[in-house]
Design a protein around this motif. Structure first.
Motif, PDB file in Angstrom:
ATOM      1  N   SER A 164     -36.685 -66.144  -7.221  1.00  0.00           N
ATOM      2  CA  SER A 164     -35.541 -66.957  -6.813  1.00  0.00           C
ATOM      3  C   SER A 164     -34.821 -66.428  -5.575  1.00  0.00           C
ATOM      4  N   GLY A 165     -35.000 -65.139  -5.263  1.00  0.00           N
ATOM      5  CA  GLY A 165     -34.276 -64.517  -4.162  1.00  0.00           C
ATOM      6  C   GLY A 165     -32.856 -64.132  -4.512  1.00  0.00           C
ATOM      7  N   GLU A 166     -32.460 -64.293  -5.778  1.00  0.00           N
ATOM      8  CA  GLU A 166     -31.100 -63.981  -6.222  1.00  0.00           C
ATOM      9  C   GLU A 166     -30.897 -62.495  -6.486  1.00  0.00           C
ATOM     10  N   VAL A 167     -29.678 -62.008  -6.199  1.00  0.00           N
ATOM     11  CA  VAL A 167     -29.266 -60.674  -6.635  1.00  0.00           C
ATOM     12  C   VAL A 167     -29.022 -60.772  -8.133  1.00  0.00           C
ATOM     13  N   ILE A 168     -29.736 -59.947  -8.914  1.00  0.00           N
ATOM     14  CA  ILE A 168     -29.649 -60.034 -10.377  1.00  0.00           C
ATOM     15  C   ILE A 168     -29.174 -58.736 -11.021  1.00  0.00           C
ATOM     16  N   GLY A 169     -28.846 -57.727 -10.208  1.00  0.00           N
ATOM     17  CA  GLY A 169     -28.371 -56.470 -10.767  1.00  0.00           C
ATOM     18  C   GLY A 169     -28.385 -55.375  -9.725  1.00  0.00           C
ATOM     19  N   SER A 170     -28.190 -54.153 -10.194  1.00  0.00           N
ATOM     20  CA  SER A 170     -28.243 -53.003  -9.296  1.00  0.00           C
ATOM     21  C   SER A 170     -28.592 -51.748 -10.070  1.00  0.00           C
ATOM     22  N   SER A 171     -28.942 -50.721  -9.319  1.00  0.00           N
ATOM     23  CA  SER A 171     -29.237 -49.399  -9.872  1.00  0.00           C
ATOM     24  C   SER A 171     -28.989 -48.407  -8.751  1.00  0.00           C
ATOM     25  N   ARG A 172     -29.062 -47.102  -9.069  1.00  0.00           N
ATOM     26  CA  ARG A 172     -28.902 -46.130  -7.986  1.00  0.00           C
ATOM     27  C   ARG A 172     -29.518 -44.786  -8.313  1.00  0.00           C
ATOM     28  N   GLU A 187     -34.527 -32.283  -9.726  1.00  0.00           N
ATOM     29  CA  GLU A 187     -34.358 -33.501 -10.504  1.00  0.00           C
ATOM     30  C   GLU A 187     -33.529 -34.491  -9.693  1.00  0.00           C
ATOM     31  N   ILE A 188     -33.650 -35.748 -10.066  1.00  0.00           N
ATOM     32  CA  ILE A 188     -32.768 -36.791  -9.540  1.00  0.00           C
ATOM     33  C   ILE A 188     -32.449 -37.735 -10.691  1.00  0.00           C
ATOM     34  N   GLU A 189     -31.252 -38.240 -10.677  1.00  0.00           N
ATOM     35  CA  GLU A 189     -30.837 -39.187 -11.702  1.00  0.00           C
ATOM     36  C   GLU A 189     -31.022 -40.616 -11.195  1.00  0.00           C
ATOM     37  N   ILE A 190     -31.489 -41.472 -12.079  1.00  0.00           N
ATOM     38  CA  ILE A 190     -31.468 -42.911 -11.875  1.00  0.00           C
ATOM     39  C   ILE A 190     -30.489 -43.450 -12.909  1.00  0.00           C
ATOM     40  N   GLY A 191     -29.547 -44.243 -12.452  1.00  0.00           N
ATOM     41  CA  GLY A 191     -28.560 -44.736 -13.403  1.00  0.00           C
ATOM     42  C   GLY A 191     -27.692 -45.821 -12.824  1.00  0.00           C
ATOM     43  N   VAL A 241     -38.449 -57.259 -15.471  1.00  0.00           N
ATOM     44  CA  VAL A 241     -37.563 -56.758 -14.415  1.00  0.00           C
ATOM     45  C   VAL A 241     -37.230 -55.282 -14.578  1.00  0.00           C
ATOM     46  N   ASN A 242     -36.750 -54.859 -15.739  1.00  0.00           N
ATOM     47  CA  ASN A 242     -36.392 -53.444 -15.922  1.00  0.00           C
ATOM     48  C   ASN A 242     -37.611 -52.554 -15.720  1.00  0.00           C
ATOM     49  N   ARG A 243     -38.729 -52.947 -16.288  1.00  0.00           N
ATOM     50  CA  ARG A 243     -39.972 -52.181 -16.164  1.00  0.00           C
ATOM     51  C   ARG A 243     -40.370 -52.051 -14.687  1.00  0.00           C
ATOM     52  N   SER A 244     -40.332 -53.156 -13.953  1.00  0.00           N
ATOM     53  CA  SER A 244     -40.705 -53.137 -12.537  1.00  0.00           C
ATOM     54  C   SER A 244     -39.750 -52.276 -11.722  1.00  0.00           C
ATOM     55  N   MET A 245     -38.455 -52.484 -11.935  1.00  0.00           N
ATOM     56  CA  MET A 245     -37.446 -51.732 -11.194  1.00  0.00           C
ATOM     57  C   MET A 245     -37.610 -50.232 -11.451  1.00  0.00           C
ATOM     58  N   LYS A 246     -37.763 -49.858 -12.711  1.00  0.00           N
ATOM     59  CA  LYS A 246     -37.884 -48.437 -13.038  1.00  0.00           C
ATOM     60  C   LYS A 246     -39.205 -47.862 -12.501  1.00  0.00           C
TER      61      LYS A 246
END
Length: 187
Positions: free
Chosen positions: A73-81, A91-95, A108-113
């Motif tokens: 869709s091209g929509e912003v559906i969330g964020s992470s950092r 180490e680095i944190e993802i959160g 989506v979560n699986r792909s993003m992570k």
């Protein structure tokens, strides 16, 4: 994060991740204003505009925040950092991750992570994730992607209350052989 690009452009068939921008406010707040996203999260008040405004400002200032875009869709559906401030050496944190509820339980979560962890493990030995001890939904999501519960317990002020967090980790070997590994996807 010397030679590590904390705001890369990453993509697969499901999502595109790009640096979070000030212009993302309206679209991201439209997602975050759903109180059910935060119902079991330690920062249960993040759906409120003043609280989310501070979260958004902190995300922009962090230098590691990414917008999550639905490729279809091209929509912003969330964020992470990405962040190293609470991580141990190498180490680095993802959160600070959230996505619109209509994407929960899907790819989506699986792909993003997968994208973020793969990028991070090119520079760090381990990726960590702080998860609210009572946030069962996020804990299950971590286990689903191969996160291993460590013996680390951390405390942070969330919504005005000191909250206990457990720490999950994924290292290089766990990533290469775990559920996010490309070979695991094919099987």
């Amino acid at each position: 994060m010397t030679d590590f690009d904390a705001q890369p452009e990453l993509a697969d068939d499901a999502v595109r991740l790009r640096p979070l921008e000030p212009g993302d406010w309206d679209a991201l707040f439209a997602v975050a204003s759903d109180p059910l996203i935060w119902a079991v999260h330690p920062a249960h008040d993040r759906w409120q505009e003043p609280v989310f405004r501070q979260f958004f400002a902190n995300a922009l200032a962090s230098g590691g925040a990414l917008a999550v875009i639905d490729r279809a869709s091209g929509e912003v559906i969330g964020s992470s950092r990405f962040d190293v401030r609470r991580a141990l050496p190498n180490e680095i944190e993802i959160g600070w991750t959230f996505i619109a509820r209509r994407y929960w339980g899907g790819a989506v979560n699986r792909s993003m992570k997968r994208l973020m962890i793969g990028h991070a493990l090119g520079h760090f030995e381990r990726v960590i994730f702080w998860v609210g001890e009572t946030n069962v939904r996020s804990r299950r999501a971590m286990e689903k992607i191969g996160g291993l519960l460590t013996d680390r317990i951390e405390r942070a002020d969330m919504a005005g209350v000191e909250t206990t967090h457990v720490v999950y980790a994924i290292d290089r070997s766990g990533f290469e052989t775990g559920p996010l590994a490309p070979a695991a996807e094919a099987g």
